[in-house]
Scaffold this motif. Structure first.
Motif, PDB file in Angstrom:
ATOM      1  N   ASP A 258       0.827  -1.213   0.000  1.00  0.00           N
ATOM      2  CA  ASP A 258       0.000   0.000   0.000  1.00  0.00           C
ATOM      3  C   ASP A 258       0.860   1.261   0.000  1.00  0.00           C
ATOM      4  OD1 ASP A 258      -2.231  -1.581   0.018  1.00  0.00           O
ATOM      5  OD2 ASP A 258      -2.619  -1.383   2.168  1.00  0.00           O
ATOM      6  N   GLU A 259       1.913   1.269   0.845  1.00  0.00           N
ATOM      7  CA  GLU A 259       2.796   2.438   0.882  1.00  0.00           C
ATOM      8  C   GLU A 259       3.519   2.608  -0.448  1.00  0.00           C
ATOM      9  OE1 GLU A 259       6.505   4.355   3.494  1.00  0.00           O
ATOM     10  OE2 GLU A 259       5.839   2.294   3.877  1.00  0.00           O
ATOM     11  N   GLU A 262       1.188   3.997  -3.235  1.00  0.00           N
ATOM     12  CA  GLU A 262       0.935   5.426  -3.081  1.00  0.00           C
ATOM     13  C   GLU A 262       2.151   6.242  -3.520  1.00  0.00           C
ATOM     14  OE1 GLU A 262      -0.637   9.056  -2.513  1.00  0.00           O
ATOM     15  OE2 GLU A 262      -1.674   7.119  -2.619  1.00  0.00           O
ATOM     16  N   ARG A 265       2.442   6.285  -7.292  1.00  0.00           N
ATOM     17  CA  ARG A 265       1.518   7.262  -7.895  1.00  0.00           C
ATOM     18  C   ARG A 265       2.060   8.682  -7.744  1.00  0.00           C
ATOM     19  NH1 ARG A 265      -2.543   3.514  -6.154  1.00  0.00           N
ATOM     20  NH2 ARG A 265      -2.522   4.359  -4.036  1.00  0.00           N
ATOM     21  N   GLN A 266       2.589   8.983  -6.566  1.00  0.00           N
ATOM     22  CA  GLN A 266       3.148  10.319  -6.345  1.00  0.00           C
ATOM     23  C   GLN A 266       4.331  10.593  -7.276  1.00  0.00           C
ATOM     24  OE1 GLN A 266       4.184  10.814  -2.214  1.00  0.00           O
ATOM     25  NE2 GLN A 266       2.172  10.174  -1.480  1.00  0.00           N
TER      26      GLN A 266
END
Length: 398
Positions: A258-259, A262, A265-266
């Motif tokens: 999950d980290e 994210e 995506r950033q």
């Protein structure tokens, strides 16, 4: 404290102590040698006698005394030796993590990129000279000489602690190599070296904390987390390798996935695409698939195609061949692999042989796959990979 915990403590303290000594005495080469000897002494004494109350101060004191001994043996610097010998060993190391600054120091502009990477792996990453030599595909003696020359050049150039942005690409490449050595050990009985992978992630988090807006830093951290998330699923209880397509994805570390997703995506929000952003996007595509069959191979291939254009590398082409085979069939993948046969960097490389074996097996050429698996097993120095490749060869032989 367990031996593993002591090793983690030494890995954490070493760059901090080295930074403190370099700041105090201003000679990277002598300080690095002295700190390494102090670490060796600690590795021998602490398991039996216990860890001191202030381990960093212990290391700093032992390293400083060793540095004084080294200075006394150098008659050409007698005057400097006298001044140094009158100084008391430091009572402690400041409670400041200068590891990032040490990374930038090791990437000094007076060094070639190869020497910058090698020295950082040695001084900050904790890799042995032999491990670094394998990463660069050169003899160990050649690498030892390169590291020694690098330390001398930093000394001659008057290396100082400075976070020069131009050194960042080399720093990121070094962290990438450290992580790769930790995730897939280049030799030995163990498949991986968790300590190195964790250290690479820790250092990359340090860089990211100071440069949160840099897309490539964010991409590299995402790539590491998404890759490391698979660790528990990539080996059997007996230590045998489990390839990505056969892993139990429910065993992947969901928090890291999950980290990493994210962060991936950033990282893609930047103005330009870099190699770590693209590799993170590829890892995210794999992580987004509930099963291997659900993998969006067209997207994976498209990302590898872009990566191949902006950062040409035979390993990128190798991985693209796998993705191409999944979308257009093994013959297409084998044709792309054939373009690497004339690349001297890949001559006899076990990964080229193992991928060719995999694609030959998919194409139904059992005899050809058997021979390539057998050769690949011969060329790898990792015992876990060798067992896996030998098992594949035996399966193809029938």
């Amino acid at each position: 404290m367990t031996p593993a915990a002591i090793e983690d403590l030494l890995r954490e303290c070493t760059p901090q102590v080295l930074c403190a000594l370099v700041r105090r005495h201003g000679q990277f080469d002598g300080c690095e040698d002295a700190v390494q000897e102090a670490v060796l002494a600690a590795a021998v004494q602490w398991p039996a006698g216990g860890v001191p109350d202030n381990p960093r101060a212990w290391l700093a004191t032992v390293a400083s005394r060793r540095l004084i001994d080294l200075m006394r043996s150098d008659h050409a610097r007698r005057e400097r030796e006298s001044a140094l010998a009158t100084e008391a060993p430091p009572a402690d190391v400041p409670d400041v993590d200068d590891t990032l600054l040490l990374l930038f120091l090791c990437c000094h502009p007076a060094l070639t990129p190869a020497s910058q990477t090698a020295l950082t792996l040695r001084a900050v990453g904790g890799l042995t000279t032999a491990e670094i030599a394998r990463a660069f595909l050169v003899p160990e003696a050649t690498m030892a000489a390169r590291i020694s020359r690098a330390k001398q050049r930093i000394k001659a150039a008057g290396g100082t602690f400075t976070a020069d942005p131009e050194r960042l690409p080399v720093v990121l490449h070094v962290l990438y190599l450290i992580f790769n050595e930790g995730y897939v050990a280049s030799s030995g009985a163990e498949l991986d070296r968790v300590d190195l992978a964790r250290e690479a992630i820790r250092l990359t988090r340090t860089v990211h904390a100071q440069l949160p807006g840099d897309s490539e830093v964010t991409g590299l951290l995402a790539l590491m987390l998404l890759t490391d998330a698979r660790r528990d699923a990539r080996a059997t209880a007996s230590g045998d390798l489990v390839p990505l397509g056969e892993q139990d994805r429910t065993r992947w570390n969901r928090a890291l996935v999950d980290e990493g997703m994210e962060l991936a995506r950033q990282s893609l929000g930047g103005a330009a695409l870099g190699p770590y952003q693209l590799q993170a996007a590829i890892a995210a595509t794999h992580a987004d698939a509930a099963t291997a069959a659900d993998t969006d191979w067209r997207q994976v291939h498209a990302l590898y195609l872009i990566l191949e254009r902006i950062a040409p590398n035979p390993m990128v082409t190798l991985n693209r061949a796998v993705a191409l085979a999944e979308t257009q069939g093994p013959a297409a993948g084998l044709a792309l692999l054939a373009t690497l046969d004339s690349d001297e960097r890949m001559a006899g490389h076990h990964r080229l042989l193992s991928v060719r074996a995999h694609l030959l097996e998919k194409a139904g050429d059992e005899a050809g796959a058997h021979e390539c698996y057998r050769q690949a097993a011969r060329f790898t120095a990792s015992l876990a990979e060798r067992r896996y490749l030998q098992a594949r060869a035996a399966r193809c032989r029938g």
